[in-house]
Design a protein around this motif. Structure first.
Motif, PDB file in Angstrom:
ATOM      1  N   CYS A  66      16.712 -33.355  34.424  1.00  0.00           N
ATOM      2  CA  CYS A  66      16.441 -34.689  33.878  1.00  0.00           C
ATOM      3  C   CYS A  66      16.891 -35.796  34.836  1.00  0.00           C
ATOM      4  O   CYS A  66      16.397 -36.913  34.767  1.00  0.00           O
ATOM      5  N   GLY A  67      17.846 -35.472  35.676  1.00  0.00           N
ATOM      6  CA  GLY A  67      18.363 -36.475  36.597  1.00  0.00           C
ATOM      7  C   GLY A  67      19.180 -37.548  35.900  1.00  0.00           C
ATOM      8  O   GLY A  67      19.292 -38.671  36.384  1.00  0.00           O
ATOM      9  N   GLY A 125       9.101 -31.401  14.716  1.00  0.00           N
ATOM     10  CA  GLY A 125       9.041 -30.227  15.588  1.00  0.00           C
ATOM     11  C   GLY A 125       8.572 -30.565  17.002  1.00  0.00           C
ATOM     12  O   GLY A 125       7.987 -29.727  17.678  1.00  0.00           O
ATOM     13  N   LYS A 126       8.833 -31.786  17.436  1.00  0.00           N
ATOM     14  CA  LYS A 126       8.367 -32.234  18.754  1.00  0.00           C
ATOM     15  C   LYS A 126       9.498 -32.390  19.759  1.00  0.00           C
ATOM     16  O   LYS A 126       9.380 -33.148  20.722  1.00  0.00           O
ATOM     17  N   ILE A 131      11.456 -33.960  25.133  1.00  0.00           N
ATOM     18  CA  ILE A 131      12.324 -33.688  26.279  1.00  0.00           C
ATOM     19  C   ILE A 131      11.491 -33.673  27.560  1.00  0.00           C
ATOM     20  O   ILE A 131      11.873 -34.267  28.570  1.00  0.00           O
ATOM     21  N   MET A 132      10.329 -33.039  27.514  1.00  0.00           N
ATOM     22  CA  MET A 132       9.463 -32.976  28.704  1.00  0.00           C
ATOM     23  C   MET A 132       8.909 -34.355  29.052  1.00  0.00           C
ATOM     24  O   MET A 132       8.670 -34.646  30.225  1.00  0.00           O
ATOM     25  N   LYS A 133       8.705 -35.198  28.051  1.00  0.00           N
ATOM     26  CA  LYS A 133       8.221 -36.557  28.294  1.00  0.00           C
ATOM     27  C   LYS A 133       9.303 -37.390  28.995  1.00  0.00           C
ATOM     28  O   LYS A 133       9.020 -38.107  29.951  1.00  0.00           O
ATOM     29  N   VAL A 171      11.304 -30.928  33.507  1.00  0.00           N
ATOM     30  CA  VAL A 171      11.538 -29.858  32.530  1.00  0.00           C
ATOM     31  C   VAL A 171      10.188 -29.307  32.093  1.00  0.00           C
ATOM     32  O   VAL A 171       9.279 -30.046  31.759  1.00  0.00           O
ATOM     33  N   LYS A 172      10.077 -27.994  32.137  1.00  0.00           N
ATOM     34  CA  LYS A 172       8.833 -27.318  31.747  1.00  0.00           C
ATOM     35  C   LYS A 172       9.028 -26.602  30.411  1.00  0.00           C
ATOM     36  O   LYS A 172      10.143 -26.295  30.011  1.00  0.00           O
ATOM     37  N   SER A 173       7.923 -26.316  29.765  1.00  0.00           N
ATOM     38  CA  SER A 173       7.963 -25.601  28.499  1.00  0.00           C
ATOM     39  C   SER A 173       8.695 -24.278  28.675  1.00  0.00           C
ATOM     40  O   SER A 173       8.432 -23.535  29.613  1.00  0.00           O
ATOM     41  N   GLY A 174       9.643 -24.002  27.799  1.00  0.00           N
ATOM     42  CA  GLY A 174      10.400 -22.759  27.850  1.00  0.00           C
ATOM     43  C   GLY A 174      11.677 -22.843  28.672  1.00  0.00           C
ATOM     44  O   GLY A 174      12.438 -21.886  28.723  1.00  0.00           O
TER      45      GLY A 174
END
Length: 106
Positions: A40-41, A63-64, A69-71, A76-79
């Motif tokens: 995330c920096g 449930g988002k 977090i990725m936004k 950060v990637k899914s998983g």
């Protein structure tokens, strides 16, 4: 005497419940530091400040969590963070949101 026992039992139950919710926040903070701080920096304080408590609660309820977090953290990637830890990260984010007045130690 019976009232005293009920009062003691409810005090004990409240103490256990508040400790449990604090444990989720602590677990979320540790998960953020371990899995998200570098990609995330930013530290957990800056991350949690991205939304208010109500906004974080809504993200969690919808449930988002992972998508948000990725936004916020494009690296950060899914998983990247285990599904079981997402709720804890959300509890951490709610606890230290922009309108909470709390500051994490990370």
């Amino acid at each position: 005497m019976k009232l005293l026992k009920i009062l003691a039992a409810s005090t004990l139950a409240l103490a256990i419940a508040s400790t449990t919710s604090f444990a989720d926040v602590t677990k979320g903070q540790k998960a953020f530091i371990k899995f998200l701080k570098e990609p995330c920096g930013m530290d957990g304080a800056k991350f949690a400040l991205k939304h208010t408590q109500a906004e974080w609660r809504q993200i969690k309820a919808d449930g988002k969590a992972e998508a948000e977090i990725m936004k916020i953290c494009p690296n950060v990637k899914s998983g990247d963070i285990k599904e079981t830890l997402l709720d804890h990260v959300m509890d951490f984010s709610i606890e230290f949101a922009s309108d909470s007045g709390n500051v994490p130690a990370c």
